[in-house]
Design an enzyme around this catalytic site. Structure first.
Site, PDB file in Angstrom:
ATOM      1  N   GLU A  56       0.826  -1.203   0.000  1.00 54.75           N
ATOM      2  CA  GLU A  56       0.000   0.000   0.000  1.00 54.75           C
ATOM      3  C   GLU A  56       0.866   1.262   0.000  1.00 54.75           C
ATOM      4  OE1 GLU A  56      -0.115  -2.644   1.887  1.00 54.75           O
ATOM      5  OE2 GLU A  56      -2.096  -3.039   2.728  1.00 54.75           O
ATOM      6  N   CYS A  83      -2.525  -3.930   6.984  1.00 52.47           N
ATOM      7  CA  CYS A  83      -2.150  -4.190   8.375  1.00 52.47           C
ATOM      8  C   CYS A  83      -2.521  -3.003   9.256  1.00 52.47           C
ATOM      9  CB  CYS A  83      -0.657  -4.499   8.479  1.00 52.47           C
ATOM     10  SG  CYS A  83       0.399  -3.100   8.079  1.00 52.47           S
ATOM     11  N   CYS A  92      -0.476   0.173   7.457  1.00 51.52           N
ATOM     12  CA  CYS A  92      -1.075   0.560   6.172  1.00 51.52           C
ATOM     13  C   CYS A  92      -2.490   1.098   6.355  1.00 51.52           C
ATOM     14  CB  CYS A  92      -1.097  -0.616   5.218  1.00 51.52           C
ATOM     15  SG  CYS A  92       0.556  -1.168   4.795  1.00 51.52           S
ATOM     16  N   ARG A 222      21.445 -20.235  -9.557  1.00 52.17           N
ATOM     17  CA  ARG A 222      22.160 -19.271 -10.401  1.00 52.17           C
ATOM     18  C   ARG A 222      21.426 -18.890 -11.688  1.00 52.17           C
ATOM     19  NH1 ARG A 222      24.351 -24.078 -10.815  1.00 52.17           N
ATOM     20  NH2 ARG A 222      24.631 -24.956 -12.912  1.00 52.17           N
ATOM     21  N   GLY A 298      17.608 -37.538  -0.596  1.00 54.44           N
ATOM     22  CA  GLY A 298      17.330 -38.585  -1.587  1.00 54.44           C
ATOM     23  C   GLY A 298      16.028 -39.307  -1.308  1.00 54.44           C
ATOM     24  N   ALA A 299      15.963 -40.507  -1.843  1.00 51.84           N
ATOM     25  CA  ALA A 299      14.740 -41.297  -1.770  1.00 51.84           C
ATOM     26  C   ALA A 299      14.321 -41.563  -0.317  1.00 51.84           C
ATOM     27  CB  ALA A 299      14.933 -42.613  -2.514  1.00 51.84           C
ATOM     28  N   VAL A 301      14.883 -39.804   2.376  1.00 54.65           N
ATOM     29  CA  VAL A 301      14.355 -38.577   2.988  1.00 54.65           C
ATOM     30  C   VAL A 301      12.955 -38.269   2.429  1.00 54.65           C
ATOM     31  CG1 VAL A 301      14.685 -36.075   3.094  1.00 54.65           C
ATOM     32  CG2 VAL A 301      16.605 -37.606   3.544  1.00 54.65           C
TER      33      VAL A 301
HETATM   34  C1  AOF Z   1       0.118  -5.173   4.447  1.00 53.54           C
HETATM   35  N1  AOF Z   1       0.778  -4.929   3.289  1.00 53.54           N
HETATM   36  O1  AOF Z   1       2.407  -5.368   1.828  1.00 53.54           O
HETATM   37  C2  AOF Z   1       2.247  -6.746   3.701  1.00 53.54           C
HETATM   38  C3  AOF Z   1       1.506  -7.039   4.899  1.00 53.54           C
HETATM   39  O2  AOF Z   1       7.273  -7.485   9.304  1.00 53.54           O
HETATM   40  P1  AOF Z   1       6.345  -6.391   8.862  1.00 53.54           P
HETATM   41  O3  AOF Z   1       6.292  -5.240   9.756  1.00 53.54           O
HETATM   42  O4  AOF Z   1       6.589  -6.025   7.421  1.00 53.54           O
HETATM   43  O5  AOF Z   1       4.850  -6.987   8.937  1.00 53.54           O
HETATM   44  C4  AOF Z   1       4.598  -8.185   8.313  1.00 53.54           C
HETATM   45  C5  AOF Z   1       3.158  -8.576   8.535  1.00 53.54           C
HETATM   46  O6  AOF Z   1       2.300  -7.622   7.908  1.00 53.54           O
HETATM   47  C6  AOF Z   1       2.868  -9.892   7.842  1.00 53.54           C
HETATM   48  O7  AOF Z   1       3.026 -10.991   8.711  1.00 53.54           O
HETATM   49  C7  AOF Z   1       1.428  -9.720   7.401  1.00 53.54           C
HETATM   50  O8  AOF Z   1       0.523  -9.961   8.446  1.00 53.54           O
HETATM   51  C8  AOF Z   1       1.393  -8.255   7.053  1.00 53.54           C
HETATM   52  N2  AOF Z   1       1.865  -8.080   5.680  1.00 53.54           N
HETATM   53  N3  AOF Z   1       0.457  -6.248   5.199  1.00 53.54           N
HETATM   54  O9  AOF Z   1      -0.739  -4.415   4.848  1.00 53.54           O
HETATM   55  C9  AOF Z   1       1.823  -5.650   2.877  1.00 53.54           C
HETATM   56  N4  AOF Z   1       3.342  -7.476   3.361  1.00 53.54           N
HETATM   57 ZN    ZN Z   2       0.950  -2.998   5.912  1.00 53.85          ZN
END
Ligand code: AOF
Ligand code: ZN
Length: 365
Positions: A56, A83, A92, A222, A298-299, A301
């Site tokens: 965002e 978030c 955000c 790579r 391998g197999a 695992v």
């Molecule tokens: C959003 N927008 O682009 C992402 C979100 O470690 P931080 O502070 O970057 O927070 C990571 C947490 O935020 C992640 O576990 C998830 O819950 C949220 N990710 N949220 O609004 C984003 N990458």
């Molecule tokens: Zn966020």
């Protein structure tokens, strides 16, 4: 109400999110598109890497000065609920609240306990029109690793192997499979790039001690532009006593063995033969911050992961030739989940065919 135009913008946000595929983990893949009232895209952003800006904030920063006036009547398409916590970056939901657009369309709600509905509620309380559940199934698939991490506190496990048309992983006899003898090539050169892509998608590559000693695999990425995942050396019987030449330059080697004293890795992970694989997965997630691993063999695992039912996905190469004898490849579980619509479940690279299977517990549509 969600329209087909909403879905088209969300699909675009999802495509942006995918650009973080090699670097966002353990964070989710998130994309954001800002659309003006007349339907013009005025901002785009995605979460590029763990610790980098959220989608965002990136999208907001991409809006030109001339278009700033359009923000008040804009719609924001975000693949994941914004978030509402101050983590590595500001919240955000707080940014969106300040900008106060007309509408926010959310793809998938964020199950992270620090978010979990709080971001959406904050936007609604600010008087912004919010809708959620746009392209939810496709987004659940895109973020399957993150969702599994949040629900289970375990890494997402991908099993990968290559087999001949008649089901062998290695055409050599047991007597010929001695330390240092090198890998047995099943697939052709054309398969390599995709294999490197598969490696780069996960945060760790696990390999058994026997295979590490016999094949001396480099486990690099790579052929794609990505950082190398950590190597997880599965060595519960303590077979590896000195650093492997092929892994000497490797930044992160997690040596999984019972005895911390003989560790040759950059880090040690304690796990004894006979202990549950699930215990190892819990430790790789919690103590070593691996959100996903590609198990390359391998197999023995691969069969251990299959028998313990500790897997989420299988990626299998099949080469056209027969080997007639050698090391038997694992048997594919009788029932596997379907890939969601629009996601390829098989393809070819040169003479070789790849197939992609999901654990039957995973249903994405
Ligand atoms: C959003 N927008 O682009 C992402 C979100 O470690 P931080 O502070 O970057 O927070 C990571 C947490 O935020 C992640 O576990 C998830 O819950 C949220 N990710 N949220 O609004 C984003 N990458
Ligand atoms: Zn966020």
């Amino acid at each position: 109400m969600l329209t087909s135009a909403d879905e088209a913008f969300m699909r675009h946000a999802m495509e942006l999110a995918a650009r973080g595929q090699y670097a966002a983990a353990p964070n989710p893949l998130v994309g954001c598109v800002i659309v003006s009232e007349d339907g013009t895209v005025i901002g785009e952003g995605w979460h590029r890497a763990h610790g980098a800006g959220h989608a965002e904030a990136e999208a907001y920063a991409s809006v030109s000065k001339a278009d700033r006036d359009l923000l008040a009547r804009s719609t924001w398409y975000v693949t994941l609920e914004p978030c509402n916590h101050v983590g590595k970056t500001p919240a955000c939901a707080g940014l969106i609240e300040q900008v106060a657009p007309k509408r926010v369309v959310i793809g998938l709600m964020d199950p992270n306990p620090r978010v979990k509905g709080g971001g959406m509620l904050r936007l609604q309380q600010a008087g912004i029109e919010v809708e959620s559940g746009c392209l939810e199934d496709a987004l659940r698939f895109q973020n399957r690793r993150f969702l599994w991490n949040m629900e289970q506190s375990r890494p997402w496990v991908v099993l990968k192997w290559a087999e001949s048309a008649d089901g062998f992983m290695d055409g050599r006899s047991e007597a010929d499979r001695v330390p240092g003898s090198g890998g047995f090539a099943i697939t052709g050169a054309e398969a390599q790039r995709l294999t490197h892509h598969w490696r780069a998608l996960e945060t760790g590559i696990a390999v058994g001690a026997q295979t590490a000693l016999i094949d001396e695999p480099k486990l690099t990425v790579r052929l794609v532009d990505a950082a190398s995942p950590a190597v997880v050396l599965l060595d519960p019987s303590g077979l590896i006593t000195e650093a492997l030449p092929t892994m000497q330059d490797r930044e992160a080697v997690i040596h999984v063995s019972a005895d911390p004293g003989q560790s040759i890795g950059s880090v040690h992970c304690a796990w004894d033969i006979g202990e549950d694989l699930d215990k190892l997965l819990a430790s790789l997630y919690t103590d070593h911050e691996l959100s996903s691993i590609l198990v390359e063999g391998g197999a023995t695992v691969l069969n251990a992961f299959l028998h313990a039912d500790c897997w989420n996905e299988i990626k299998r190469w099949t080469a056209p030739r027969d080997l007639h004898s050698g090391l038997k490849a694992p048997v594919l579980p009788a029932s596997c989940g379907r890939m969601p619509q629009g996601e390829a479940s098989r393809g070819t690279e040169g003479p070789d065919t790849w197939e992609h299977f999901l654990h039957p517990r995973h249903v994405f549509e």
